[in-house]
Design a protein around this motif. Sequence first.
Motif, PDB file in Angstrom:
ATOM      1  N   ARG A 173      66.827  77.358 -29.929  1.00 11.94           N
ATOM      2  CA  ARG A 173      67.376  77.520 -31.282  1.00 11.94           C
ATOM      3  C   ARG A 173      67.339  78.990 -31.695  1.00 11.94           C
ATOM      4  O   ARG A 173      68.303  79.510 -32.265  1.00 11.94           O
ATOM      5  N   HIS A 188      62.422  75.163 -29.837  1.00 15.54           N
ATOM      6  CA  HIS A 188      62.549  76.281 -30.771  1.00 15.54           C
ATOM      7  C   HIS A 188      63.084  77.534 -30.100  1.00 15.54           C
ATOM      8  O   HIS A 188      63.813  78.311 -30.711  1.00 15.54           O
ATOM      9  N   GLU A 202      75.417  74.595 -34.147  1.00 19.52           N
ATOM     10  CA  GLU A 202      74.821  73.283 -33.882  1.00 19.52           C
ATOM     11  C   GLU A 202      73.519  73.423 -33.088  1.00 19.52           C
ATOM     12  O   GLU A 202      72.511  72.800 -33.409  1.00 19.52           O
ATOM     13  N   THR A 203      73.529  74.260 -32.072  1.00 24.40           N
ATOM     14  CA  THR A 203      72.339  74.473 -31.243  1.00 24.40           C
ATOM     15  C   THR A 203      71.215  75.096 -32.062  1.00 24.40           C
ATOM     16  O   THR A 203      70.056  74.699 -31.941  1.00 24.40           O
ATOM     17  N   SER A 204      71.547  76.062 -32.917  1.00 23.71           N
ATOM     18  CA  SER A 204      70.511  76.730 -33.704  1.00 23.71           C
ATOM     19  C   SER A 204      69.870  75.800 -34.725  1.00 23.71           C
ATOM     20  O   SER A 204      68.773  76.067 -35.199  1.00 23.71           O
ATOM     21  N   LYS A 205      70.529  74.705 -35.037  1.00 24.56           N
ATOM     22  CA  LYS A 205      69.981  73.758 -36.019  1.00 24.56           C
ATOM     23  C   LYS A 205      69.328  72.533 -35.383  1.00 24.56           C
ATOM     24  O   LYS A 205      68.381  71.986 -35.953  1.00 24.56           O
ATOM     25  N   THR A 206      69.827  72.092 -34.233  1.00 26.70           N
ATOM     26  CA  THR A 206      69.405  70.771 -33.747  1.00 26.70           C
ATOM     27  C   THR A 206      68.800  70.742 -32.347  1.00 26.70           C
ATOM     28  O   THR A 206      68.368  69.685 -31.913  1.00 26.70           O
ATOM     29  N   HIS A 207      68.797  71.843 -31.626  1.00 26.20           N
ATOM     30  CA  HIS A 207      68.268  71.790 -30.255  1.00 26.20           C
ATOM     31  C   HIS A 207      66.781  71.424 -30.300  1.00 26.20           C
ATOM     32  O   HIS A 207      66.059  71.869 -31.182  1.00 26.20           O
ATOM     33  N   PRO A 208      66.309  70.622 -29.339  1.00 21.86           N
ATOM     34  CA  PRO A 208      64.912  70.172 -29.384  1.00 21.86           C
ATOM     35  C   PRO A 208      63.869  71.278 -29.171  1.00 21.86           C
ATOM     36  O   PRO A 208      62.726  71.111 -29.582  1.00 21.86           O
TER      37      PRO A 208
END
Length: 129
Positions: A33, A30, A22-28
């Motif tokens: 991520r 880069h 989830e973090t690798s796809k959606t964290h604000p």
Amino acid sequence: MARLASIFVSKLSDDDRKWLVETSKTHPTHSTRARALSILLSSQGRTIIEIATVLVVDEDTARSWINRWFNGQRENLEDVHRVGGPTLLSEDGWRSNWKKFALSATAELRQKATTVIGTVTYRGFRGVT
């Protein structure tokens, strides 16, 4: 001479794996991520060299991200607040530059490969489903 990978994230709990995906796809940001993705790649048995190449970072950087995970897991993947001016490159600018560089790096990797790999394997290595 480059140092060989000596650390791997061996096992992730289901909760940690779900959080990292989830973090690798959606964290604000880069950078967070990328750190999460490096942990996922390491848990799949990828070497530091492979992780650094895929994420277009230095090997020492990839190694430090994995060490961060060992030293504090989730909390240490987040950026700490730093004083200073705003970033010079916007998220969209970073993303377009990263894609160009990543494509050239993967093309170079493919040329250097000693064995021919199929498209499905190559896509799996790049994380394309």
